[in-house]
Design a protein around this motif. Structure first.
Motif, short mmCIF file in Angstrom:
data_model
loop_
_atom_site.label_atom_id
_atom_site.label_comp_id
_atom_site.label_asym_id
_atom_site.label_seq_id
_atom_site.Cartn_x
_atom_site.Cartn_y
_atom_site.Cartn_z
N SER A 38 -35.42 -44.07 -23.44
CA SER A 38 -34.79 -45.39 -23.42
C SER A 38 -33.40 -45.39 -22.79
O SER A 38 -32.83 -46.45 -22.56
N GLY A 39 -32.86 -44.21 -22.51
CA GLY A 39 -31.59 -44.14 -21.81
C GLY A 39 -31.79 -43.87 -20.33
O GLY A 39 -31.46 -44.69 -19.47
N ALA A 40 -32.40 -42.73 -20.03
CA ALA A 40 -32.50 -42.28 -18.65
C ALA A 40 -33.51 -43.07 -17.82
O ALA A 40 -33.43 -43.11 -16.60
N GLU A 41 -34.50 -43.74 -18.50
CA GLU A 41 -35.57 -44.38 -17.74
C GLU A 41 -35.75 -45.86 -18.04
O GLU A 41 -36.73 -46.46 -17.62
N ILE A 42 -34.80 -46.47 -18.72
CA ILE A 42 -34.94 -47.87 -19.11
C ILE A 42 -34.95 -48.80 -17.90
O ILE A 42 -35.48 -49.91 -17.95
N HIS A 43 -34.38 -48.34 -16.77
CA HIS A 43 -34.34 -49.17 -15.58
C HIS A 43 -35.63 -49.14 -14.78
O HIS A 43 -35.83 -49.94 -13.85
N LEU A 44 -36.53 -48.22 -15.10
CA LEU A 44 -37.81 -48.12 -14.39
C LEU A 44 -38.78 -49.20 -14.88
O LEU A 44 -38.68 -49.65 -16.03
N PRO A 45 -39.73 -49.60 -14.05
CA PRO A 45 -40.66 -50.67 -14.45
C PRO A 45 -41.79 -50.13 -15.32
O PRO A 45 -42.97 -50.20 -14.98
N LEU A 46 -41.42 -49.56 -16.48
CA LEU A 46 -42.39 -48.95 -17.38
C LEU A 46 -42.86 -49.97 -18.41
O LEU A 46 -42.06 -50.71 -18.98
#
Length: 195
Positions: A38-46
């Motif tokens: 939730s920190g390093a990948e929150i900007h990805l369209p997951l």
């Protein structure tokens, strides 16, 4: 510098009714999503399994008499949920219409997924008849919460291109005992004021 984090935990009372006659119980489960930090990948369209499951079943709870027995998902507060499940009651007379509606909504959600590793799988399996079901009031309160809770990037850094300043993760939904629903979110920000 590193982003600070805080947890926001909401507890919602669950009121229940006896199960109405003429209802079939099914569990709808969402799996196959990649998940992420939730920190390093929150900007990805997951895809977020909790949001996706709600988007799939919500229209049926509006128009087809579908009732919620339980709704759970997510494993860690700092992880984007990969799996979620809900047990629902479907009126016997609306069974085929509801099943078609679930699959139609699943296909619509699949078409919107933008990450190549999000391989959404929805399963609808007959469940054991439950002793109780959420009241219409509890179901309405849960609807209001799920439709207003944000997930993802809230603010981008004003000075650094493509750097997330503030974000929130809809992390977990689960039951505490038999009468409380617990919804856990986690916020992160490099701005102390934003937390």
């Amino acid at each position: 510098g590193c982003a600070g984090a805080q947890d926001t935990i909401a507890r919602m009372p669950i009121e229940t009714d006896a199960v109405p006659s003429g209802m079939c119980a099914f569990t709808v489960s969402i799996t196959g999503l990649r998940g992420g930090h939730s920190g390093a990948e929150i900007h990805l369209p997951l895809g977020n399994a909790l949001q996706i499951l709600w988007r799939i079943i919500a229209p049926l709870t509006n128009h087809r008499g579908v009732r919620i027995v339980s709704f759970t998902g997510g494993e860690k507060k700092n992880a984007i949920p990969r799996e979620a499940q809900a047990t629902i009651l479907i009126p016997e007379g609306n069974f085929m219409t509801c099943l078609f509606g679930l699959h139609t909504r699943c296909n619509e959600v699949c078409a919107r997924l933008r990450h190549p590793n999000d391989l959404l799988d929805m399963r609808v399996v007959k469940a054991t008849a439950p002793p109780r079901v959420w009241t219409s009031s509890t179901q309405g309160h849960f609807r209001a919460v799920m439709e207003q809770l944000p997930h993802g990037v809230l603010l981008w850094h004003p000075d650094v291109k493509d750097l997330v300043e503030t974000s929130t993760n809809l992390a977990m939904v689960g039951e505490e005992g038999s009468d409380t629903l617990v919804i856990t979110t986690q916020q992160r920000s490099s701005s102390e004021r934003a937390l």
